[in-house]
Design a protein around this motif. Structure first.
Motif, PDB file in Angstrom:
ATOM      1  N   CYS A 221      -5.847  -0.089   5.478  1.00  0.00           N
ATOM      2  CA  CYS A 221      -6.370   1.392   5.493  1.00  0.00           C
ATOM      3  C   CYS A 221      -7.095   2.410   4.734  1.00  0.00           C
ATOM      4  O   CYS A 221      -7.711   3.841   4.564  1.00  0.00           O
ATOM      5  CB  CYS A 221      -4.862   2.519   5.667  1.00  0.00           C
TER       6      CYS A 221
ATOM      7  N   CYS B 143      -7.254  -0.890  -0.471  1.00  0.00           N
ATOM      8  CA  CYS B 143      -6.197  -1.798   0.971  1.00  0.00           C
ATOM      9  C   CYS B 143      -7.122  -1.979   1.795  1.00  0.00           C
ATOM     10  O   CYS B 143      -7.315  -1.011   2.505  1.00  0.00           O
ATOM     11  CB  CYS B 143      -5.061  -0.861   1.333  1.00  0.00           C
TER      12      CYS B 143
ATOM     13  N   CYS C  34       1.136  -1.560   0.433  1.00  0.00           N
ATOM     14  CA  CYS C  34      -0.339   0.582   0.374  1.00  0.00           C
ATOM     15  C   CYS C  34       0.628   1.565  -0.268  1.00  0.00           C
ATOM     16  O   CYS C  34       1.500   1.437   1.068  1.00  0.00           O
ATOM     17  CB  CYS C  34      -0.966   0.525   1.167  1.00  0.00           C
TER      18      CYS C  34
ATOM     19  N   CYS D  73      -0.122   2.671   3.962  1.00  0.00           N
ATOM     20  CA  CYS D  73       0.128   2.309   5.307  1.00  0.00           C
ATOM     21  C   CYS D  73       1.353   0.842   4.769  1.00  0.00           C
ATOM     22  O   CYS D  73       2.025   0.118   5.838  1.00  0.00           O
ATOM     23  CB  CYS D  73      -0.961   1.908   5.636  1.00  0.00           C
TER      24      CYS D  73
HETATM   25 ZN   LIG Z   1      -3.298   1.119   3.434  1.00  0.00          ZN
END
Ligand SMILES: [Zn+2]
Length: 411
Positions: free
Chosen positions: A56, A53, A10, A13
């Motif tokens: 997050c 994701c 990601c 994150c």
């Molecule tokens: Zn993420």
């Protein structure tokens, strides 16, 4: 269609818990418009795959094309060619000058300042400004207008260097750039480093909710890496000691967010309620995005059918606006030279070049009246009102416009 990806992490994150929600196949770079000489060379194409994701909630494309390939020296985008954008910028500046009591001792920095389209309004009010932009052409234009501009990519290191020379910002603008930078965390930490303790960063970019609700799949292209929800933004900013203090939904570019971000965790009612609304709608869960793919397929099929039918009935068709989203649209839908005679654009830097992938020539807008195609497909539909007004004579002479999104419509 959903599938897990194990090879990419990601952009916010670093989790590897990414699920593909839309695959647009391989497309050419949306802003790389070949010249006549370049038509003989093969055009580079890259996968365009959108993932969510699970950790997050950030929606993002998986491919990162190196910035030196994406943003080369002849990058042809000049912000000052759009009246709508200029008016939007002027109103934003005047409001901030009053709210933050900005004057000659204040410093306003814009990241991706382009040709100085926004900072020029601060300059008119005597506020000190600094533009930062890696694209040489537009940056030189800004410098000619008397707007100090650093020709550079904005990074954490660059911000620290400015801060060490005492340059700290009262206001930082970042319009349509946060979603475009490959090092998302480096960029946000640079904002934190450059911002005064009481300063505010004003950040705009398209809102993923508008993208999904209005089928705006053509706003997906290789330069546009992230598609933010407020939930995903909140998590990104907090990681760098920045907090959403206020937020507005804007109609520009098909639906955008403007965030006001600072160093104290003091969210307005608007921030609290939009986060709550996203939880209720499910923007923080993959299910929200899973029906999007089939709706996009339907819009593409309907548009191709409409154009093919018009053409079969003997109509001539052109398109207006050689914008990046136009490139995604014609390449994903498969609209070629057999359907479109030419594309017109007001930007003189694009005239004489060709649309990526489909090799359709880009001409001056006066060609609409000169050649009078029966139909003109509006590619930057986000500026449709402005274009309809400018082209009233074409319409009065019998020309018709087609808007592709959220579903194809003849005006
Ligand atoms: Zn993420």
């Amino acid at each position: 269609m959903s599938q897990k990806n194990d090879t990419v992490s990601c952009r916010s994150c670093s989790s590897s818990n990414l699920t593909t929600v839309l695959d647009l196949g391989e497309t050419p770079l949306a802003d790389r418009m070949p010249s006549k000489e370049q038509l003989a060379e093969p055009e580079p194409k890259f996968p365009l795959e959108v993932a969510f994701c699970e950790d997050c909630a950030l929606v993002q494309i998986l491919e990162t094309v190196p910035p030196e390939v994406l943003f080369c020296d002849d990058y042809p985008y000049f912000s000052s060619f759009s009246d709508t954008l200029l008016e939007h910028s002027r109103a934003n500046v005047e409001e901030l000058i009053e709210w933050r009591s900005l004057g000659p001792d204040s410093l306003v920095v814009e990241l991706a300042s382009n040709d100085g389209y926004l900072l020029q309004y601060y300059k008119q009010h005597g506020v000190a400004v600094l533009g930062i932009d890696p694209a040489d052409g537009p940056a030189q234009k800004a410098i000619e207008k008397g707007i100090p501009t650093e020709i550079a990519f904005f990074t954490k290191q660059f911000a620290a260097q400015l801060a060490s020379t005492g340059k700290l910002a009262d206001v930082i603008h970042a319009n349509n750039v946060l979603a475009h930078v490959a090092d998302t965390n480096g960029f946000v930490s640079g904002i934190a480093a450059l911002l005064k303790p009481e300063g505010v960063a004003v950040i705009e970019h398209p809102y993923v909710r508008d993208l999904v609700e209005k089928n705006e799949f053509d706003t997906i292209y290789h330069e546009h890496l992230c598609y933010f929800s407020v939930t995903a933004l909140d998590s990104l900013f907090r990681r760098h000691g920045l907090y959403l203090q206020d937020i507005r939904r804007l109609s520009i570019h098909g639906g955008s967010l403007r965030s006001y971000v600072g160093k104290s965790d003091t969210p307005s009612d608007a921030v609290i309620s939009i986060l709550e609304e996203e939880r209720e709608l499910g923007l923080d869960r993959v299910g929200y995005y899973s029906a999007f793919s089939s709706r996009v397929r339907k819009v593409c099929a309907d548009l191709l059918q409409l154009l093919t039918q018009l053409k079969a009935n003997g109509a001539s068709i052109a398109a207006y606006g050689a914008a990046a989203k136009g490139s995604t649209l014609i390449n994903v839908v498969g609209i070629g030279k057999d359907l479109l005679n030419f594309v017109v654009d007001r930007n003189i830097h694009k005239q004489g070049l060709f649309m990526p992938g489909q090799q359709i020539p880009i001409l001056d807008p006066s060609e609409l009246l000169a050649q009078m195609p029966d139909y003109t497909l509006i590619l930057p539909w986000n500026f449709a009102d402005e274009i309809l007004e400018q082209q009233s004579q074409y319409r009065e002479s019998g020309g018709k416009f087609i808007i592709p999104i959220p579903e194809p419509k003849i005006l």
